[in-house]
Design a protein around this motif. Structure first.
Motif, short mmCIF file in Angstrom:
data_model
loop_
_atom_site.label_atom_id
_atom_site.label_comp_id
_atom_site.label_asym_id
_atom_site.label_seq_id
_atom_site.Cartn_x
_atom_site.Cartn_y
_atom_site.Cartn_z
N LEU A 134 0.80 -1.21 0.00
CA LEU A 134 0.00 0.00 0.00
C LEU A 134 0.84 1.27 0.00
O LEU A 134 0.33 2.34 -0.35
CB LEU A 134 -0.95 -0.02 1.20
N GLN A 178 -7.32 -1.54 -5.17
CA GLN A 178 -6.10 -0.77 -5.35
C GLN A 178 -6.40 0.64 -5.88
O GLN A 178 -5.68 1.60 -5.55
CB GLN A 178 -5.12 -1.49 -6.29
N GLU A 181 -7.22 2.77 -2.90
CA GLU A 181 -6.02 3.08 -2.12
C GLU A 181 -5.23 4.21 -2.76
O GLU A 181 -4.53 4.95 -2.05
CB GLU A 181 -5.15 1.83 -1.98
#
Length: 274
Positions: A134, A178, A181
């Motif tokens: 991340l 994703q 994020e």
């Protein structure tokens, strides 16, 4: 002489409170040790594998950053497809479109991309998507924010940031989206709201990487539904990688159909050719 006993319930609450405080203290101590360890010990570059103490939070070293990442690139202002200098000469590079976008404008208004999807940079996207790195997403978001400051007019700033939604099954398997994020640090840096529920996938589609260009377009043609009011809004749509653009085209089409005034796509990496 008899001693008065303290009421049972307050004693229990007091001891539970002490235990809770102790656990919180231990948790904070563990977090602090982890942060200090991360700062003190060498970190491994995600691209070259070399260890470096002074890498900060960005997962690649300074040498790889200057070699692979900060590459000047001429791109189509609509789809961010890399262009050669000869194709853009004399055309006004800042507003030049590739042949496809000039003949058939996409539903999105423009795409901002950090770099090409190529070796070794694809390791960053793959590490984020399949290994939950991340820190890569945070850096992607912050760099995309700087790109926005360089390329977008403040008179037409996005009103909201939204990720391309994952299908429910894929989200459950992966445990995170994703694109979301990346969207969160992008929105924080631009000081605008982020909404993970702005859109949803209405169908479980096959992975785009397994399909050719035409099949990708059919695969996601009606895959998205807008769940919030977007009429008159400028939406920043976020994804990690743009290949054919079929997914982003379908999502942008859904937003425009719902009344969005403009859609700017933010992607970390753009495939040079499909």
């Amino acid at each position: 002489m008899t001693h008065a006993r303290r009421p049972f319930a307050p004693v229990v609450r007091e001891r539970i409170g002490l235990l809770a405080n102790a656990r919180v203290g231990r948790a904070r101590a563990v977090q602090l040790v982890a942060r200090l360890t991360a700062l003190a010990l060498p970190r491994q570059c995600a691209l070259c594998g070399m260890s470096c103490v002074n890498m900060s939070q960005w997962p690649i070293c300074h040498a790889c950053d200057s070699t692979y990442w900060n590459e000047p690139r001429l791109r189509c202002t609509s789809c961010a497809l890399p262009l050669s200098a000869s194709r853009s000469r004399g055309r006004g590079v800042t507003r030049y479109r590739c042949g496809v976008c000039a003949s058939t404008p996409p539903s999105f208004d423009r795409v901002l991309a950090l770099a090409d999807y190529r070796a070794p940079l694809e390791r960053l996207a793959l590490g984020l998507k399949f290994h939950a790195r991340l820190a890569v997403a945070r850096e992607f978001g912050q760099r995309l924010a700087r790109l926005a400051l360089d390329h977008l007019e403040h008179t037409d700033w996005p009103d909201v940031v939204a990720p391309v939604p994952l299908a429910g099954k894929r989200l459950a398997e992966r445990g995170f989206n994703q694109a979301w994020e990346i969207a969160k640090p992008l929105a924080r840096a631009l000081a605008i709201p982020a909404d993970v529920m702005l859109m949803r996938r209405t169908t479980e589609t096959a992975p785009q990487s397994r399909l050719d260009r035409e099949a990708r377009q059919h695969n996601v043609a009606a895959a998205f539904q807008v769940t919030r009011r977007v009429r008159g809004m400028h939406v920043a749509l976020v994804d990690d990688v743009m290949t054919s653009g079929a997914t982003l085209q379908a999502a942008a089409h859904a937003l425009k159909t719902a009344g969005a005034r403009a859609v700017t796509v933010f992607v970390a990496l753009r495939t040079p050719k499909d």
